[in-house]
Design a protein around this motif. Structure first.
Motif, PDB file in Angstrom:
ATOM      1  N   UNK A  50     -10.686   8.066  -4.128  1.00 33.43           N
ATOM      2  CA  UNK A  50      -9.528   7.389  -4.359  1.00 33.43           C
ATOM      3  C   UNK A  50      -8.604   6.455  -3.087  1.00 33.43           C
ATOM      4  N   UNK A  51      -7.869   7.843  -2.325  1.00 36.05           N
ATOM      5  CA  UNK A  51      -7.488   8.372  -1.049  1.00 36.05           C
ATOM      6  C   UNK A  51      -8.237   8.015   0.120  1.00 36.05           C
ATOM      7  N   UNK A  52      -9.671   7.937   0.088  1.00 35.06           N
ATOM      8  CA  UNK A  52     -10.578   7.555   1.549  1.00 35.06           C
ATOM      9  C   UNK A  52     -10.418   8.263   2.259  1.00 35.06           C
ATOM     10  N   UNK A  57       0.914  -1.428  -0.184  1.00 32.27           N
ATOM     11  CA  UNK A  57       0.110  -0.205   0.303  1.00 32.27           C
ATOM     12  C   UNK A  57       1.174   0.897  -0.108  1.00 32.27           C
ATOM     13  N   UNK A  58       1.835   1.406   0.720  1.00 35.88           N
ATOM     14  CA  UNK A  58       2.311   3.052   1.266  1.00 35.88           C
ATOM     15  C   UNK A  58       3.530   2.728  -0.427  1.00 35.88           C
ATOM     16  N   UNK A  64       0.606  10.364   2.689  1.00 33.78           N
ATOM     17  CA  UNK A  64       1.093  10.895   1.359  1.00 33.78           C
ATOM     18  C   UNK A  64       0.415  10.608   0.349  1.00 33.78           C
ATOM     19  N   UNK A  65      -0.197   9.932  -0.434  1.00 35.07           N
ATOM     20  CA  UNK A  65      -1.365   9.836  -0.792  1.00 35.07           C
ATOM     21  C   UNK A  65      -2.358  11.521  -1.805  1.00 35.07           C
ATOM     22  N   UNK A  66      -1.828  11.888   0.245  1.00 30.09           N
ATOM     23  CA  UNK A  66      -2.994  13.496  -0.283  1.00 30.09           C
ATOM     24  C   UNK A  66      -2.052  14.414  -0.774  1.00 30.09           C
ATOM     25  N   UNK A  67      -0.908  14.139  -0.154  1.00 29.90           N
ATOM     26  CA  UNK A  67      -0.110  14.769  -1.095  1.00 29.90           C
ATOM     27  C   UNK A  67       0.347  14.730  -2.380  1.00 29.90           C
ATOM     28  N   UNK A  68       0.365  13.173  -3.153  1.00 23.73           N
ATOM     29  CA  UNK A  68       0.811  13.370  -4.516  1.00 23.73           C
ATOM     30  C   UNK A  68      -0.033  13.627  -5.105  1.00 23.73           C
ATOM     31  N   UNK A  69      -2.108  12.890  -4.705  1.00 21.80           N
ATOM     32  CA  UNK A  69      -2.976  13.582  -5.823  1.00 21.80           C
ATOM     33  C   UNK A  69      -2.649  15.316  -5.618  1.00 21.80           C
TER      34      UNK A  69
END
Length: 357
Positions: free
Chosen positions: A214-216, A89-90, A251-256
């Motif tokens: 997507x990032x829940x 996941x990470x 991290x996905x929040x930062x990425x998207x």
């Protein structure tokens, strides 16, 4: 490619990868603090303020607490998959930003260094491919836990991610059609005259809503539906394995947010970058460095704005029911994304060159 050039390119990519990983890991830690501070501010509370000045060391205390917690594995669980699932996941969250430019190229020791780890011509295909890997980690986490709540939570989260991934993939077709390229660098440069959010408001809206699912994140935070699933797919996880799931989410929040900035809001483009780039003082490319610094600043500010909006929504909107979430995804988001592609394709075919930056 000559050996020297190959080594230079490899070293530059390695340095940029290490820097990017450091920024993402640091941002993950302080996103947890920022979320608690912003939500507390909106709900007229104080928030963390005991560990360090203004609670600045709270993420370090949280990390130490998770590191010292006992690692538990339920009896009957598939031990290998139970351990591997958080890692699966990470990792996509860490590597997804490799194709996103965060500043204009700078001149260093006579070399032109692009501020992107890898500028590949199928950058958006890379992003979609890597992002889709995370769903395997969630399904495996639920299945391997030997817990019916975790299993149901994993299935529900994966169904949500797959449903919104289709709308997400379709929403980025508009910028591809306008730029005529799948390279994120080309799409950023195509917005020199006008940001894509002006030409693609529906695509931008679908993208921003789909990445929330997507990032829940709220209002699509189905995995945290405590009333029926306890904690969903990560019910049985503790210690650092639990921390890896949350690391992936932040991290996905930062990425998207960074990807949305690059695709719809001009990326690192902004005032004065083109004007100061050619400046040379005493043989030094000062303008290139200033333009690089300015570009990184613009990119960071835009990304931070989207992160703030995500925290704002968390404090404002209630969680959707699962049937509402699925109905919204399939009956609203998907038709809107398809209609946006058709209209954009017709506009590009009828007025070639008019819409491009």
């Amino acid at each position: 490619m000559e050996l020297r050039t190959f080594i230079e390119v490899g070293l530059a990519a390695l340095v940029k990868s290490v820097l990017l990983a450091f920024v993402l890991l640091t941002s993950f830690a302080y996103m947890t603090l920022a979320e608690r501070k912003v939500v507390a501010w909106m709900q007229v509370r104080i928030g963390p303020n005991r560990v360090g000045p203004f609670g600045f060391f709270q993420p370090l205390a949280d990390g130490l607490k998770l590191f010292l917690k006992e690692e538990l594995i339920p009896s009957g669980a598939d031990r290998v998959m139970f351990v591997i699932a958080p890692i699966i996941t990470v990792i996509p969250a860490l590597v997804i930003l490799a194709v996103v430019p965060f500043g204009p190229p700078i001149e260093l020791f006579g070399f032109k260094v692009p501020l992107v780890v890898a500028d590949i011509n199928v950058g958006l295909l890379y992003i979609l491919s890597v992002a889709s890997i995370a769903v395997y980690g969630i399904v495996l986490a639920g299945w391997s836990s030997n817990n019916k709540y975790a299993m149901l939570g994993g299935l529900r989260s994966s169904a949500q991610m797959v449903s919104y991934e289709i709308a997400l993939g379709l929403s980025i077709v508009g910028p591809i059609l306008l730029a005529g390229s799948m390279s994120v660098q080309d799409i950023t440069l195509s917005q020199t005259r006008l940001w894509n959010v002006v030409l693609q408001p529906v695509g931008a809206a679908v993208f921003l809503i789909a990445v929330l699912a997507e990032v829940n994140r709220a209002p699509f935070d189905m995995p945290e539906a405590e009333q029926e699933l306890t904690a969903g797919y990560h019910t049985e996880y503790s210690g650092m394995k639990f921390a890896l799931f949350f690391m992936a989410e932040y991290i996905k929040m930062v990425a998207v947010s960074a990807i949305g900035t690059a695709l719809f809001f001009g990326g690192y483009l902004g005032p004065f970058i083109n004007e100061i780039s050619p400046w040379v003082i005493n043989g030094l490319p000062v303008g290139s460095w200033l333009a690089g610094l300015l570009g990184v600043t613009y990119f960071s500010l835009k990304t931070i704005f989207f992160l703030f909006c995500m925290l704002w929504l968390r404090a404002t909107l209630p969680r959707l029911r699962y049937d509402q979430l699925m109905r919204f995804g399939w009956k609203v988001m998907l038709p809107l994304a398809l209609a946006n592609i058709v209209i954009t394709a017709l506009a590009v075919a009828l007025f070639p060159g008019l819409l491009q930056g």
